[in-house]
Motif scaffolding. Structure first.
Motif, PDB file in Angstrom:
ATOM      1  N   LYS A  71      -1.280  -1.645   4.942  1.00  0.00           N
ATOM      2  CA  LYS A  71      -0.099  -0.790   4.777  1.00  0.00           C
ATOM      3  C   LYS A  71       1.128  -1.636   4.435  1.00  0.00           C
ATOM      4  CE  LYS A  71       1.748   3.335   6.798  1.00  0.00           C
ATOM      5  NZ  LYS A  71       1.650   4.271   7.892  1.00  0.00           N
ATOM      6  N   ARG A  72       1.280  -2.753   5.124  1.00  0.00           N
ATOM      7  CA  ARG A  72       2.400  -3.671   4.871  1.00  0.00           C
ATOM      8  C   ARG A  72       2.307  -4.237   3.452  1.00  0.00           C
ATOM      9  NH1 ARG A  72       1.712  -6.295   9.241  1.00  0.00           N
ATOM     10  NH2 ARG A  72       0.566  -8.021   8.369  1.00  0.00           N
ATOM     11  N   GLN A  90      -7.118  -1.742  13.663  1.00  0.00           N
ATOM     12  CA  GLN A  90      -5.689  -1.450  13.608  1.00  0.00           C
ATOM     13  C   GLN A  90      -4.950  -2.560  12.858  1.00  0.00           C
ATOM     14  OE1 GLN A  90      -4.598   1.555  14.549  1.00  0.00           O
ATOM     15  NE2 GLN A  90      -2.734   0.941  13.531  1.00  0.00           N
ATOM     16  N   GLN A  91      -5.379  -3.795  13.063  1.00  0.00           N
ATOM     17  CA  GLN A  91      -4.765  -4.922  12.367  1.00  0.00           C
ATOM     18  C   GLN A  91      -5.027  -4.841  10.856  1.00  0.00           C
ATOM     19  OE1 GLN A  91      -6.054  -8.741  13.826  1.00  0.00           O
ATOM     20  NE2 GLN A  91      -4.121  -9.685  13.231  1.00  0.00           N
ATOM     21  N   SER A 106      -2.745  -2.023   9.485  1.00  0.00           N
ATOM     22  CA  SER A 106      -1.332  -2.382   9.395  1.00  0.00           C
ATOM     23  C   SER A 106      -1.098  -3.445   8.331  1.00  0.00           C
ATOM     24  CB  SER A 106      -0.788  -2.832  10.757  1.00  0.00           C
ATOM     25  OG  SER A 106      -1.315  -4.068  11.133  1.00  0.00           O
TER      26      SER A 106
END
Length: 139
Positions: free
Chosen positions: A85-86, A78-79, A82
């Motif tokens: 994506k960021r 998940q990290q 994210s």
């Protein structure tokens, strides 16, 4: 036993398989065959040096060690998602969706914007619709 970089595809297959506790359902989600998922899990188990699932006639159950590592592996993935994506959002790209009737006015303004800010990349999509679902579309 563990050496080198962990098999990332196998780790993701582990997460998906743990969600379904079924190789067939995991294969459907991953768009691969059941045999491919099974090989990924076997590869991970070989790398780790222990089993992550007990295999049964009607599905799977996590082993104690499999259940122990699953939350951390999910968090790590998940990290990564994210973070990427960021990074993609901060790439200087602007995605616009505009009705076709607005193009005559908009395009000259976008040309000026790109002249003033050459680091920006503008991706323009024209549409005949006048609504945008911001939750589903990245405009």
């Amino acid at each position: 036993m563990a050496h080198g970089t962990p098999p990332f595809n196998a780790l993701y297959a582990f997460i998906v398989t743990a969600k379904h506790l079924n190789l067939t359902h995991a294969a459907k989600e991953l768009f691969v065959t059941q045999g491919a998922v099974s090989r990924q899990i076997a590869s991970l188990e070989s790398y780790l040096g222990f089993k992550v699932f007990f295999r049964h006639a009607r599905g799977l159950t996590l082993t104690t060690k499999g259940a122990e590592i699953l939350p951390d592996i999910k968090t790590a993935f998940q990290q990564v998602l994210s973070t990427t994506k960021r990074a993609m959002k901060s790439s200087g790209e602007i995605k616009l969706k505009a009705p076709t009737c607005l193009m005559r006015w908009l395009v000259p303004h976008l040309v000026k914007l790109q002249d003033d800010y050459p680091e920006l990349h503008v991706a323009l999509t024209s549409t005949t619709e006048h609504d945008i679902d911001f939750a589903a579309e990245e405009f």
